[in-house]
Design an enzyme around this catalytic site. Structure first.
Site: not given
Length: 453
Positions: A17, A107, A336
């Site tokens: 699903r 889950d 960064k």
């Protein structure tokens, strides 16, 4: 709790699903696979051994479940014959003789240690089976927990329930605790005499009672027992996780002006008296120290922001960004792998990559560290109290000494000594009347294009 315990985590579903190319339990909540959230809850309930029942993407699921010092042992379920059959895929681990067995689902990522610990406590007090349930105003579709004289007498599926039983709002979550000394005997008694020919873990309630065992139930918050079957439910679980974590942070002393617009990662750390403005996203690996200010619409990942530092608005800190106390990275700036020294300012429209900036340095608008030659990255070093003029390009590897001054618009390709002034731009030239010529030429070209049929 001085009792040994094994957690059996069921994570072998096909996840059809989810409409995904990867296992359901690998989908992230707060930038962390949901299976890792489940293992974390297990670890916090003082369980150090996990039997992970896997199916699809077995290796990836087992890897994602590695959390802290919890010992993970994976067991492959080759056939899907119900929850009882799934638990017995871990027969080898169960047979080692733990005091307690906890069965949970991979889950259900919002679960916490509270209900698991409560279930284990009932086992310690003499229960043979403990079902974890939840109360809901919308019980349709769930098995109902039927209790009499303090004991759970049955889990009644809705299709088999009477009208009175359907009115019960205490429902089965699918999570269960079992007396470890009796677990294999009880599990082996589960049959498959049902319409689907499957082995249902819920049958343990009546099996245990039929042989004189004690069966009880504990309650858990409904939201913690929410399972995930599709992308819509994934988004709902994400929302609940974010709400819970933001609330915890605000209670601990973090100010969020519009908390519903702030997105956290599972490992985000924010200190007391930090201020988080609206629409801020925190990726993994971020620590914000107390007293820091994160202005609106900033994105921060893998970065450290020290006390008193400010970020944004509209700033991006990427992995390796490290802002010292009192420093500033302003609007439309990106850092960064860059260390910004104490009190240093990177105010506007600037890129700092693979660089170290000294204390109290000022980096002008439009400055960039040119750190990449298409193959390799190089470092830029900028000393304390240095002033970098606007629109400067610093071509790495390059070092600029303390108290140096780089003139606006310069392209710096060689080291600049301390206290020196560096100019790296072409001399300005003037061509009188040339602007008029260029403009007339451009207008003529435009007119010619329009005149074409």
């Amino acid at each position: 709790m001085e009792r040994t315990c094994l957690a059996v985590i069921l994570a072998a579903g096909d996840s059809t699903r989810m409409k995904s190319s990867k296992s359901k339990v690998l989908h992230p909540i707060a930038n962390r696979p949901m299976i890792a959230h489940v293992v974390d809850a297990v670890a916090k309930s003082d369980i150090s051994s996990v039997a992970l029942v896997v199916g699809r993407d077995a290796d990836e699921v087992a890897s994602a479940a590695q959390v802290g010092s919890v010992k993970i042992e994976a067991f492959l379920q080759r056939e899907r014959l119900g929850t009882g059959h799934a638990v017995l895929a871990a027969r080898e681990a169960i047979a080692r003789g733990y005091d307690d067995i906890i069965v949970t689902c991979g889950d259900v990522p919002l679960q916490t240690e509270g209900p698991l610990t409560a279930a284990r406590q009932l086992l310690a007090e003499g229960s043979d089976v403990v079902v974890i349930g939840f109360h809901t105003d919308k019980p349709t579709g769930y098995g109902r927990l039927l209790v009499k004289d303090g004991e759970l007498i049955a889990i009644r599926e809705e299709r088999d329930a009477t009208d009175a039983e359907r009115a019960v709002k205490w429902c089965n979550s699918g999570l269960m605790a079992i007396n470890g000394r009796k677990a294999l005997d009880l599990l082996s008694r589960i049959g498959n005499g049902n319409a689907k020919g499957e082995y249902y873990l819920t049958d343990l309630v009546e099996i245990a009672r039929s042989i004189g065992g004690r069966v009880t139930a504990v309650d858990a918050p409904e939201v913690e027992m929410m399972g995930c079957n599709n992308r819509a439910e994934l988004a709902v679980i994400e929302r609940f996780w974010q709400e819970r974590r933001r609330h915890e942070m605000m209670i601990s002393g973090v100010t969020m002006i519009a908390p519903e617009t702030v997105s956290l990662s599972y490992d985000t750390v924010i200190g007391q008296d930090a201020l988080i403005e609206p629409n801020v996203v925190f990726g993994p690996g971020t620590t914000i120290d107390g007293g820091a200010v994160i202005h609106a619409f900033s994105h921060i990942e893998g970065a450290h922001v020290s006390a008193g530092a400010t970020v944004g608005p509209f700033a991006r800190l990427r992995p390796g960004a490290d802002l010292a106390a009192g420093s500033k990275v302003g609007n439309f700036c990106e850092v960064k792998n860059g260390k910004i020294g104490e009190g240093a300012k990177v105010n506007h429209l600037t890129y700092i990559g693979d660089a170290k900036i000294g204390a109290a340095a000022n980096i002008g608008a439009g400055t960039i560290t040119c750190n990449y030659d298409g193959v390799n990255k190089y470092e830029t070093l900028i000393g304390a109290n240095t002033f970098i003029g606007s629109n400067s390009s610093l071509v790495a590897p390059v070092s600029i000494g303390d108290n140096a001054y780089v003139a606006s618009g310069s392209v710096i390709t060689a080291d600049v000594p301390a206290d020196a002034l560096a100019l790296g731009r072409a001399r300005q030239e003037l061509k009188p009347g040339r602007a008029t010529v260029l403009r007339e030429r451009a207008l003529a070209i435009k007119a010619a294009k329009k005149a074409k049929p």
